[in-house]
Design a protein around this motif. Structure first.
Motif, short mmCIF file in Angstrom:
data_model
loop_
_atom_site.label_atom_id
_atom_site.label_comp_id
_atom_site.label_asym_id
_atom_site.label_seq_id
_atom_site.Cartn_x
_atom_site.Cartn_y
_atom_site.Cartn_z
N ARG A 188 4.18 1.68 -9.03
CA ARG A 188 4.42 0.49 -9.96
C ARG A 188 6.03 0.40 -9.87
N THR A 189 6.30 -0.95 -9.60
CA THR A 189 7.82 -1.44 -9.53
C THR A 189 8.74 -1.28 -10.72
N ILE A 190 9.95 -1.57 -10.63
CA ILE A 190 10.74 -1.49 -11.88
C ILE A 190 10.49 -3.00 -12.67
N ALA A 191 9.98 -3.86 -12.00
CA ALA A 191 9.64 -5.19 -12.59
C ALA A 191 8.33 -5.07 -13.55
N GLY A 192 7.55 -3.90 -13.37
CA GLY A 192 6.34 -3.75 -14.20
C GLY A 192 5.04 -3.99 -13.52
N ASP A 193 5.31 -4.49 -12.09
CA ASP A 193 4.07 -4.96 -11.35
C ASP A 193 3.47 -3.65 -10.61
N PHE A 194 2.04 -3.57 -10.86
CA PHE A 194 1.38 -2.41 -9.97
C PHE A 194 0.91 -3.07 -8.60
N VAL A 195 1.02 -2.05 -7.78
CA VAL A 195 0.77 -2.36 -6.44
C VAL A 195 -0.56 -1.70 -5.93
N SER A 196 -1.46 -2.34 -5.34
CA SER A 196 -2.75 -1.64 -5.15
C SER A 196 -2.83 -1.59 -3.61
N ALA A 197 -3.53 -0.62 -3.33
CA ALA A 197 -3.52 -0.34 -1.88
C ALA A 197 -4.20 -1.15 -1.01
N THR A 198 -5.01 -1.89 -1.45
CA THR A 198 -5.55 -3.05 -0.60
C THR A 198 -4.81 -4.13 -0.41
N ALA A 199 -3.84 -4.73 -1.64
CA ALA A 199 -2.84 -5.41 -1.43
C ALA A 199 -1.88 -5.22 -0.49
N GLU A 200 -1.33 -3.87 -0.34
CA GLU A 200 -0.45 -3.31 0.58
C GLU A 200 -1.03 -3.36 1.95
N SER A 201 -2.12 -3.16 2.13
CA SER A 201 -2.56 -3.05 3.49
C SER A 201 -3.23 -4.44 4.11
N GLY A 202 -3.05 -5.54 2.95
CA GLY A 202 -3.57 -6.88 3.34
C GLY A 202 -4.87 -7.18 3.21
N GLY A 203 -5.77 -6.17 2.59
CA GLY A 203 -7.16 -6.27 2.40
C GLY A 203 -7.26 -7.10 1.05
N SER A 204 -8.58 -7.21 0.70
CA SER A 204 -9.20 -8.05 -0.42
C SER A 204 -9.14 -7.05 -1.66
N ALA A 205 -8.62 -7.66 -2.83
CA ALA A 205 -8.75 -6.77 -3.97
C ALA A 205 -10.24 -6.60 -4.58
N LYS A 206 -11.04 -7.18 -4.14
CA LYS A 206 -12.50 -7.18 -4.41
C LYS A 206 -13.22 -6.16 -3.73
#
Length: 478
Positions: A188-206
């Motif tokens: 979770r960043t200071i801005a309040g956004d949650f980071v998912s593993a799929t978004a970080e690795s470039g995969g699909s959130a579905k």
């Protein structure tokens, strides 16, 4: 003709001699087909060696522009492609995550973090600070002041392989080992956004099944710097270690305390800077608090134009460090070759602004162009308030501005500028004449300063200082 050449392709030479239809002692004519074939074959009998341009040597001296190339990145010995070396220099300027140099620095950091913070020396605190600055997940979220404070209290945690770590109240960085997220989000960043593993690795959130397949290694971060809201359950940011891991840990409680301390110090520094300016010393503190809330820090290099003559200022500036030079333009007669006089516009130095001075208030409030050009004489750090923020202040503050603030250098008249310009030009001409007379007198006796046996360290240093003064004097009128 062929004996002067170094290498000849004899196979092609035999083909050339066996062409039928060429002119010979028994045949005075050459056919058109034989002539065409001869012209095609003749260049092939000479073997041309490929010219290899000298390459850049692998060993380079350590200096300002030098860098050490990593293993496996040096081009082949005959390469003359400069883009390869430019890419290598860019890679050396910033450590890549996972590179041998990056891993080595993290290993040094692990040894230091094994000590409790109170037992670390000042040099070790500095190493921790510099290493945290190259970790992208940390430096992108924290200011340098916060980073410097946290580097003195960060700790190390060791987790065995297969351990489950709940990072809902801490922020971790992997110094050794790897991990996999167990939940949808792992950071979770200071801005309040949650980071998912799929978004970080470039995969699909579905695709939730790909979350458990994402592996994060050395230099990766997880957790949160700010505590999660009370309504949110704790099993939101959870990971499992894939091997024995060393983590750098930043407690959320420590971060909030450091953030509050840095904000208080910064707020106090802004208030002290404004209150120290002569025009604001008698202002009520309640109005200074409102100005400090709009003030932002900016740094400018030397010779940067902060305000132009004849234009509206874009902000009100308060000088925190460094000095600024104010110039005004006047018409002047300049002597050209063959004694011809020519009229030119010259900049004349009319004064300087030092720390705890301010500028731009009259131009912003009254919407009048500035009467002088302001340049940074040295690298300066300013506290600035944008013109839009000034106009958005309460009417009482704007009225107080008009009553207390006066334009800088308003007492400098045109006659004063002409007198300053004439005096400077006279001094410059006299120094030039004096140097010529002195050099002629020394040369008459066979003395040539700075040449041969007349080279002395003190003469060289004095000459360098004098040259710098002349350059600064010349730039004053440009």
């Amino acid at each position: 003709m062929l004996t002067g050449l170094k290498k000849v392709n004899y196979d092609q030479l035999d083909v050339l001699l066996s062409i039928k239809g060429l002119q010979r002692w028994d045949n005075p004519y050459t056919t058109e087909d034989a002539h065409r074939k001869f012209l095609e074959t003749y260049p092939k009998i000479f073997i041309k060696e490929k010219a290899i341009l000298p390459g850049i040597p692998e060993k380079r001296t350590k200096g300002v522009h030098s860098c050490e190339f990593g293993k496996g990145t040096v081009p082949s010995k005959g390469s003359h492609n400069i883009s390869i070396y430019l890419d290598l220099i860019k890679k050396c300027q910033k450590l890549r995550s996972g590179s041998p140099e990056f891993v080595e620095k993290l290993n040094i950091l692990i040894k230091i973090l094994r000590k409790i913070p109170i037992r670390r020396s000042s040099e070790e605190h500095e190493i921790v600070h510099k290493t945290m600055k190259i970790i992208t997940g940390i430096s992108d979220q924290l200011s340098d002041a916060e980073l410097k404070q946290l580097s003195k209290i960060v700790t190390r945690e060791y987790w065995l392989k297969g351990s489950t770590v709940d990072a809902s109240q801490e922020f971790y960085t992997v110094l050794r080992g790897s991990f996999r997220p167990l939940t949808k989000y792992y950071k979770r960043t200071i801005a309040g956004d949650f980071v998912s593993a799929t978004a970080e690795s470039g995969g699909s959130a579905k695709e939730p099944q790909s979350t458990s397949q994402t592996l994060f290694g050395i230099g990766s971060c997880f957790g949160t710097l700010e505590p999660l809201p009370p309504k949110m359950h704790h099993n939101v940011l959870t990971i499992v270690t894939e091997e024995n891991c060393d983590f750098l840990k930043i407690s959320s409680t420590d971060y909030l305390r450091v953030k509050e301390e840095v904000a208080k110090r910064e707020k106090l520094a802004k208030e002290e800077l404004i209150h120290a300016c002569p025009s604001y010393r008698h202002w009520p503190m309640v109005f200074i608090f409102q100005l400090a809330a709009q003030l932002k820090w900016r740094k400018f290099p030397a010779d940067h134009v902060l305000m132009k003559a004849g234009e509206l200022s874009e902000y009100v500036g308060f000088i925190k460090s460094g000095s600024c030079n104010a110039y005004r333009i006047i018409p002047a007669l300049v002597k050209r070759p063959l004694g011809k006089m020519m009229k030119q516009m010259k900049q004349v130095l009319i004064g300087q602004l030092h720390p705890k001075d301010s500028f731009g208030e009259v131009s912003v409030l009254c919407q009048t162009p500035s009467t002088y050009t302001l340049k940074a004489g040295t690298p300066v750090e300013l506290g600035i308030i944008d013109a839009a923020d000034i106009h958005g202040l309460a009417p009482e503050i704007q009225l107080l501005f008009e009553q207390t603030v006066r334009p800088s250098f308003e007492n400098v008249t045109f006659d004063d500028l002409k007198f300053k310009y004439i005096r400077k030009e006279t001094e410059k001409e006299w120094e030039h004449t004096k140097d010529i007379i002195l050099k002629d007198a020394l040369f008459y006796k066979g003395i040539c300063p700075g040449v041969g046996k007349w080279i002395h360290k003190h003469l060289v240093s004095n000459w360098g200082e004098k040259k710098n003064q002349e350059n600064a004097h010349v730039s004053t009128y440009r």
